[in-house]
Design a protein around this motif. Structure first.
Motif: not given
Length: 189
Positions: A60, A89-90, A101-105, A110, A159, A163
């Motif tokens: 992570r 975090t979103w 950050r909306f999502s992922g890494s 992603t 999403t 994505v």
């Protein structure tokens, strides 16, 4: 007839005053956000270790807390002079100051980052060109370098649209005037 004209003039003046007040408020909020972002970047620069090439892994992304602000990365678009912290975090309401950050890494390719189209933030996304470079620096000093491969526009930001398995980084903003979302897709270099 004169009374109607006076009412219309009065309504017009009120609308102009309201618009001016809205513009001034928006301008002051944007200026405050730029100052907050500059202070946060200044502190991050003193806390981050020396930069090195980022490594793709299953771990992570680490989060660094600076004065109560949890930051996961610094995103840069060098061609546009943009350098911004990325919240961990979103929070759609929190993108006023800096992107989140909306999502992922970045580690698993992603990462999706959302921001604002206000001046001084990700307002450059509408002008980004294919081939432009984007870098993401994690909180260990690891630098991930991406190349812009395409830009999309959508009327919503579900999403499924944000994505994209064919891209490693997606940056997005809501175009306030066009009422649609600008998505910039990037692949790791």
């Amino acid at each position: 007839m004169r009374n109607v004209s006076k009412w219309l003039v009065g309504i017009g003046l009120l609308l102009m005053l309201g618009g001016g007040a809205w513009w001034l408020t928006d301008h002051l909020i944007a200026q405050s956000a730029r100052q907050e972002t500059a202070q946060l970047l200044e502190q991050l620069d003193t806390l981050l270790p020396p930069r090195s090439e980022g490594e793709v892994s299953a771990h992570r992304m680490p989060v660094l807390s600076v004065e109560g602000q949890d930051v996961v990365a610094v995103v840069e678009l060098p061609a546009y002079g943009v350098r911004l912290p990325v919240g961990s975090t979103w929070d759609a309401g929190g993108v006023t100051a800096y992107p989140r950050r909306f999502s992922g890494s970045a580690y698993d390719r992603t990462l999706v980052i959302g921001g604002s189209d206000r001046a001084g933030q990700l307002d450059c996304l509408e002008r980004v060109e294919i081939g432009d470079t984007v870098t993401v620096t994690d909180m260990t000093g690891g630098v991930f370098t991406y190349e812009v491969t395409r830009a999309d526009r959508f009327d919503s930001a579900e999403t499924e649209k944000l994505v994209d398995p064919a891209t490693h980084l997606t940056l997005f903003v809501r175009d306030t005037y066009a009422l649609e979302y600008v998505l910039v897709r990037c692949v790791m270099k």
